[in-house]
Scaffold this active site. Structure first.
Site, PDB file in Angstrom:
ATOM      1  N   GLU A  55      22.987  64.711  -6.850  1.00 21.27           N
ATOM      2  CA  GLU A  55      24.078  64.387  -5.930  1.00 21.27           C
ATOM      3  C   GLU A  55      23.582  64.493  -4.502  1.00 21.27           C
ATOM      4  OE1 GLU A  55      27.506  66.839  -6.565  1.00 21.27           O
ATOM      5  OE2 GLU A  55      27.433  66.429  -8.727  1.00 21.27           O
ATOM      6  N   ILE A  58      25.792  63.496   2.159  1.00 27.24           N
ATOM      7  CA  ILE A  58      25.359  63.012   3.469  1.00 27.24           C
ATOM      8  C   ILE A  58      26.206  63.696   4.537  1.00 27.24           C
ATOM      9  CG2 ILE A  58      25.012  60.962   4.919  1.00 27.24           C
ATOM     10  CD1 ILE A  58      24.852  59.341   2.257  1.00 27.24           C
ATOM     11  N   HIS A  60      27.720  63.295   7.264  1.00 27.84           N
ATOM     12  CA  HIS A  60      28.254  62.273   8.157  1.00 27.84           C
ATOM     13  C   HIS A  60      29.548  61.771   7.524  1.00 27.84           C
ATOM     14  CE1 HIS A  60      28.280  58.914  10.977  1.00 27.84           C
ATOM     15  NE2 HIS A  60      28.553  58.101   9.959  1.00 27.84           N
ATOM     16  N   LYS A  83      22.424  77.708  -9.077  1.00 26.48           N
ATOM     17  CA  LYS A  83      22.995  78.904  -9.692  1.00 26.48           C
ATOM     18  C   LYS A  83      24.458  78.663 -10.044  1.00 26.48           C
ATOM     19  CE  LYS A  83      23.727  80.999  -5.123  1.00 26.48           C
ATOM     20  NZ  LYS A  83      23.082  81.801  -4.118  1.00 26.48           N
ATOM     21  N   PHE A  85      28.472  79.752 -10.191  1.00 35.54           N
ATOM     22  CA  PHE A  85      29.384  80.475  -9.305  1.00 35.54           C
ATOM     23  C   PHE A  85      30.618  80.902 -10.079  1.00 35.54           C
ATOM     24  CE2 PHE A  85      26.784  77.838  -6.567  1.00 35.54           C
ATOM     25  CZ  PHE A  85      26.436  78.735  -5.569  1.00 35.54           C
TER      26      PHE A  85
END
Length: 131
Positions: A55, A58, A60, A83, A85
């Site tokens: 993935e 970007i 912006h 990792k 979560f």
């Protein structure tokens, strides 16, 4: 932040020995400008994915959707291993930290100069390194 995913075909053509985790670098959509990006390569344990995914986030905000456009990326450095979560909040906060680290690294002169690399301005449809 705009997220972009590569097709399964592209993901399968990535070197199989590339470590999973979070990377930073430059990204360009179509013939547009080059922007900072954070790249996640892995199994997305939080979402229990069984296929490896890549993935690109970007750094912006695009005015319109860029679905179907060619995405060119240059991976420059590694931030951390993948990792799991305990919560979505922890995941979001880690992503924000990754973005801050990426921004700082990409502002370094040796990384900034790669933003201007000719790779991003190749004639349409030219194949580089068989990819």
């Amino acid at each position: 932040i705009s997220a972009a995913n590569f097709s399964e075909q592209v993901v399968e053509s990535f070197p199989s020995d590339i470590s999973t985790g979070i990377y930073y670098g430059w990204a360009c959509v179509g013939n547009g400008d080059v922007h900072k990006m954070v790249l996640s390569i892995g199994w997305n344990p939080f979402y229990k994915n069984i296929k490896k995914s890549v993935e690109t986030h970007i750094i912006h905000t695009f005015k319109e959707d860029f679905y179907g456009e060619i995405l060119s990326i240059v991976i420059i450095g590694y931030i951390r291993p993948e990792k799991n979560f305990d919560s979505l909040e922890a995941l979001i906060s880690a992503i924000q930290e990754d973005i801050e680290k990426a921004k700082r690294q990409l502002d370094l002169p040796e990384h900034l100069k790669l933003k201007e690399d000719n790779f991003f301005h190749l004639p349409e449809g030219k194949i580089v390194n068989n990819h």
